[in-house]
Design a protein around this motif. Structure first.
Motif, PDB file in Angstrom:
ATOM      1  N   SER A 116      36.290  69.365  72.309  1.00 27.70           N
ATOM      2  CA  SER A 116      35.520  68.533  71.383  1.00 27.70           C
ATOM      3  C   SER A 116      35.911  67.064  71.499  1.00 27.70           C
ATOM      4  O   SER A 116      35.050  66.175  71.530  1.00 27.70           O
ATOM      5  N   VAL A 117      37.217  66.800  71.569  1.00 26.35           N
ATOM      6  CA  VAL A 117      37.690  65.425  71.740  1.00 26.35           C
ATOM      7  C   VAL A 117      37.203  64.876  73.078  1.00 26.35           C
ATOM      8  O   VAL A 117      36.797  63.708  73.186  1.00 26.35           O
ATOM      9  N   GLY A 118      37.220  65.724  74.112  1.00 26.89           N
ATOM     10  CA  GLY A 118      36.726  65.290  75.409  1.00 26.89           C
ATOM     11  C   GLY A 118      35.246  64.986  75.406  1.00 26.89           C
ATOM     12  O   GLY A 118      34.785  64.087  76.122  1.00 26.89           O
ATOM     13  N   MET A 119      34.468  65.725  74.608  1.00 25.35           N
ATOM     14  CA  MET A 119      33.030  65.460  74.520  1.00 25.35           C
ATOM     15  C   MET A 119      32.761  64.062  73.973  1.00 25.35           C
ATOM     16  O   MET A 119      31.832  63.376  74.422  1.00 25.35           O
ATOM     17  N   VAL A 120      33.557  63.634  73.016  1.00 26.42           N
ATOM     18  CA  VAL A 120      33.386  62.286  72.456  1.00 26.42           C
ATOM     19  C   VAL A 120      33.539  61.241  73.550  1.00 26.42           C
ATOM     20  O   VAL A 120      32.755  60.289  73.652  1.00 26.42           O
ATOM     21  N   LYS A 121      34.534  61.417  74.405  1.00 28.60           N
ATOM     22  CA  LYS A 121      34.775  60.452  75.473  1.00 28.60           C
ATOM     23  C   LYS A 121      33.742  60.578  76.592  1.00 28.60           C
ATOM     24  O   LYS A 121      33.289  59.570  77.142  1.00 28.60           O
ATOM     25  N   GLU A 122      33.365  61.795  76.930  1.00 29.13           N
ATOM     26  CA  GLU A 122      32.472  62.031  78.067  1.00 29.13           C
ATOM     27  C   GLU A 122      31.085  61.468  77.842  1.00 29.13           C
ATOM     28  O   GLU A 122      30.467  60.921  78.765  1.00 29.13           O
ATOM     29  N   PHE A 123      30.571  61.588  76.622  1.00 28.47           N
ATOM     30  CA  PHE A 123      29.196  61.181  76.346  1.00 28.47           C
ATOM     31  C   PHE A 123      29.078  59.747  75.845  1.00 28.47           C
ATOM     32  O   PHE A 123      27.972  59.268  75.616  1.00 28.47           O
ATOM     33  N   GLY A 140      29.626  55.516  76.157  1.00 22.26           N
ATOM     34  CA  GLY A 140      29.617  54.496  77.191  1.00 22.26           C
ATOM     35  C   GLY A 140      31.028  54.230  77.680  1.00 22.26           C
ATOM     36  O   GLY A 140      31.977  54.242  76.900  1.00 22.26           O
ATOM     37  N   PRO A 141      31.196  53.973  78.987  1.00 26.80           N
ATOM     38  CA  PRO A 141      32.545  53.838  79.555  1.00 26.80           C
ATOM     39  C   PRO A 141      33.335  52.672  78.986  1.00 26.80           C
ATOM     40  O   PRO A 141      34.567  52.707  78.976  1.00 26.80           O
ATOM     41  N   GLU A 142      32.663  51.660  78.506  1.00 27.67           N
ATOM     42  CA  GLU A 142      33.359  50.493  77.960  1.00 27.67           C
ATOM     43  C   GLU A 142      33.341  50.466  76.432  1.00 27.67           C
ATOM     44  O   GLU A 142      33.879  49.545  75.826  1.00 27.67           O
ATOM     45  N   ALA A 143      32.740  51.469  75.826  1.00 27.84           N
ATOM     46  CA  ALA A 143      32.609  51.468  74.361  1.00 27.84           C
ATOM     47  C   ALA A 143      33.941  51.776  73.702  1.00 27.84           C
ATOM     48  O   ALA A 143      34.729  52.590  74.185  1.00 27.84           O
ATOM     49  N   ALA A 144      34.192  51.100  72.586  1.00 24.82           N
ATOM     50  CA  ALA A 144      35.376  51.401  71.780  1.00 24.82           C
ATOM     51  C   ALA A 144      35.132  52.700  71.021  1.00 24.82           C
ATOM     52  O   ALA A 144      34.059  52.910  70.449  1.00 24.82           O
ATOM     53  N   LEU A 145      36.139  53.576  71.028  1.00 19.96           N
ATOM     54  CA  LEU A 145      36.011  54.876  70.373  1.00 19.96           C
ATOM     55  C   LEU A 145      36.804  54.867  69.067  1.00 19.96           C
ATOM     56  O   LEU A 145      38.012  54.624  69.074  1.00 19.96           O
ATOM     57  N   ASP A 146      36.126  55.131  67.986  1.00 18.31           N
ATOM     58  CA  ASP A 146      36.761  55.169  66.673  1.00 18.31           C
ATOM     59  C   ASP A 146      36.638  56.575  66.105  1.00 18.31           C
ATOM     60  O   ASP A 146      35.542  56.998  65.723  1.00 18.31           O
ATOM     61  N   PRO A 147      37.732  57.339  66.044  1.00 19.96           N
ATOM     62  CA  PRO A 147      37.656  58.707  65.536  1.00 19.96           C
ATOM     63  C   PRO A 147      37.152  58.814  64.100  1.00 19.96           C
ATOM     64  O   PRO A 147      36.713  59.889  63.687  1.00 19.96           O
ATOM     65  N   LEU A 148      37.195  57.732  63.348  1.00 18.88           N
ATOM     66  CA  LEU A 148      36.686  57.781  61.975  1.00 18.88           C
ATOM     67  C   LEU A 148      35.164  57.800  61.919  1.00 18.88           C
ATOM     68  O   LEU A 148      34.591  58.170  60.899  1.00 18.88           O
ATOM     69  N   THR A 149      34.520  57.421  63.005  1.00 26.42           N
ATOM     70  CA  THR A 149      33.057  57.376  63.006  1.00 26.42           C
ATOM     71  C   THR A 149      32.439  58.232  64.103  1.00 26.42           C
ATOM     72  O   THR A 149      31.226  58.186  64.293  1.00 26.42           O
ATOM     73  N   GLY A 202      25.970  60.613  64.785  1.00 22.84           N
ATOM     74  CA  GLY A 202      26.575  59.296  65.010  1.00 22.84           C
ATOM     75  C   GLY A 202      25.679  58.401  65.842  1.00 22.84           C
ATOM     76  O   GLY A 202      25.560  57.197  65.579  1.00 22.84           O
ATOM     77  N   ALA A 203      25.028  58.961  66.863  1.00 26.04           N
ATOM     78  CA  ALA A 203      24.129  58.161  67.696  1.00 26.04           C
ATOM     79  C   ALA A 203      22.905  57.699  66.916  1.00 26.04           C
ATOM     80  O   ALA A 203      22.464  56.545  67.040  1.00 26.04           O
ATOM     81  N   LEU A 204      22.339  58.596  66.104  1.00 27.21           N
ATOM     82  CA  LEU A 204      21.149  58.237  65.327  1.00 27.21           C
ATOM     83  C   LEU A 204      21.438  57.141  64.307  1.00 27.21           C
ATOM     84  O   LEU A 204      20.550  56.336  63.979  1.00 27.21           O
ATOM     85  N   THR A 205      22.666  57.089  63.797  1.00 26.35           N
ATOM     86  CA  THR A 205      23.023  56.077  62.797  1.00 26.35           C
ATOM     87  C   THR A 205      23.650  54.838  63.429  1.00 26.35           C
ATOM     88  O   THR A 205      24.075  53.929  62.717  1.00 26.35           O
ATOM     89  N   GLY A 206      23.713  54.815  64.766  1.00 25.19           N
ATOM     90  CA  GLY A 206      24.231  53.641  65.452  1.00 25.19           C
ATOM     91  C   GLY A 206      25.741  53.547  65.508  1.00 25.19           C
ATOM     92  O   GLY A 206      26.277  52.492  65.864  1.00 25.19           O
ATOM     93  N   HIS A 207      26.452  54.634  65.219  1.00 22.55           N
ATOM     94  CA  HIS A 207      27.917  54.600  65.238  1.00 22.55           C
ATOM     95  C   HIS A 207      28.520  55.225  66.484  1.00 22.55           C
ATOM     96  O   HIS A 207      29.737  55.174  66.672  1.00 22.55           O
ATOM     97  N   TYR A 208      27.674  55.843  67.315  1.00 22.92           N
ATOM     98  CA  TYR A 208      28.193  56.452  68.539  1.00 22.92           C
ATOM     99  C   TYR A 208      27.391  55.920  69.718  1.00 22.92           C
ATOM    100  O   TYR A 208      26.187  56.172  69.836  1.00 22.92           O
ATOM    101  N   PRO A 209      28.046  55.183  70.635  1.00 26.25           N
ATOM    102  CA  PRO A 209      27.341  54.570  71.777  1.00 26.25           C
ATOM    103  C   PRO A 209      27.120  55.571  72.900  1.00 26.25           C
ATOM    104  O   PRO A 209      27.834  55.584  73.900  1.00 26.25           O
ATOM    105  N   VAL A 210      26.129  56.415  72.764  1.00 23.54           N
ATOM    106  CA  VAL A 210      25.892  57.458  73.758  1.00 23.54           C
ATOM    107  C   VAL A 210      25.361  56.846  75.045  1.00 23.54           C
ATOM    108  O   VAL A 210      24.662  55.827  75.038  1.00 23.54           O
TER     109      VAL A 210
END
Length: 317
Positions: A268-275, A277-286, A134-142
């Motif tokens: 696993s769900v917590g890893m998505v939130k932990e890594f 950005g604190p202000e980034a919108a989280l979309d479980p579809l991506t 997700g990070a490599l494709t720009g869909h996860y704001p690590v």
């Protein structure tokens, strides 16, 4: 991510699924199981549905009522499995409930510990790979990771997972302990092979659709309409099911599948939130295992398991 073991002793140790019941009776048992499991889920979620609860954001936490309803729902598959097995026992079929549902520790104890560690390590690796994709494709704001803070978070997350294990045992006694082995049972007639594809697809679909009340409230895919979240859940459950099943078959026990399920649904769900950005919108579809990066990663891993024969339970192939 994969634990390499010698296949011959592994298969010999794995307990085969329960033998198929006579035609007609087997269908009634499955209908009974699904009826109790689904009714239990809807009854447990009824207070939230009546109150109009809806989860609109992936960072939104759950309150006491939501936690109680979720806990009650998670025991519904186990209750359904016990009812169905007891029904068969009253008809003179199946042995002890514990054996019928593979409710046993893997043996020996050293192997049990290794199986449980594998059950946590594999989902952790799959989640990390999905987040990286997700990070490599720009869909996860690590964001940057602080090692000290990460260690504290990981310890707390793992402790929470351990505490939640009884709840996930409630689910996996139904899906891996009861439903999957009975859908896998060979067809009628001598020499018929186990119905692998049918068992995986139908168990995955039943597992996903069981979550329908929570999906209607935005549980797994907050902010998404049901006609998006329901198909997405079917894909996610169908792809993650072989991972749980592999752990269950290689050990002859549902316990490793319980550990893996607990990790996927909590850490696993917590890893998505932990890594993120604190202000980034989280979309479980991506993001994570519930989105398309996770589908790609789990699809590749499932393909590897199938290609190497690890999803087949029978020693004689």
């Amino acid at each position: 991510m994969t634990t390499s073991t010698g296949d011959t002793p592994l298969r010999a140790r794995s307990a085969p699924p329960a033998p198929p019941p006579p035609a007609g009776r087997g269908h009634r048992d499955l209908i009974l199981y699904l009826g109790v499991a689904y009714a239990g889920m809807w009854l447990a979620m009824a207070p939230l549905l009546a109150a109009g609860f809806r989860r609109g954001d992936a960072r939104q936490s759950t309150g006491t009522l939501e936690e109680l309803c979720i806990a009650a729902a998670m025991f519904a598959p186990a209750l359904a499995a016990f009812v169905a097995v007891r029904s068969r026992r009253s008809a003179g079929r199946d042995g002890r409930v514990r054996d019928a549902l593979a409710l046993r520790w893997p043996r020996p104890w050293g192997r049990a510990i290794r199986d449980c560690l594998t059950a946590a390590a594999v989902p952790a690796g799959l989640t990390a790979a999905a987040l990286a994709l997700g990070a490599l494709t720009g869909h996860y704001p690590v964001r940057g990771v602080d090692a000290g803070g990460l260690a504290g978070w990981a310890a707390g997350a793992l402790l929470g997972m351990v505490v939640s294990l009884p709840l996930f045992l409630g689910e996996e006694l139904g899906w891996q302990g009861y439903l999957f082995p009975r859908l896998l049972a060979p067809g009628q007639g001598p020499g018929r092979p186990p119905r692998l594809l049918r068992a995986y697809v139908l168990t995955g679909a039943a597992f996903a659709l069981w979550h329908l009340p929570t999906l209607l409230m935005g549980g797994q895919y907050p902010g998404r309409p049901w006609y998006v979240s329901v198909p997405a859940m079917v894909v996610s459950c169908t792809l993650v099911l072989p991972v749980f099943t592999w752990l269950r078959l290689r050990s002859g026990s549902v316990i490793p599948a319980v550990v893996a399920h607990a990790f996927v649904s909590s850490v696993s769900v917590g890893m998505v939130k932990e890594f993120a950005g604190p202000e980034a919108a989280l979309d479980p579809l991506t993001m994570g295992l519930t989105g398309w990066p996770g589908w790609v990663v789990m699809g590749v891993f499932t393909g590897f398991l199938a290609w190497t024969g690890r999803l087949r339970p029978w020693p004689d192939r």
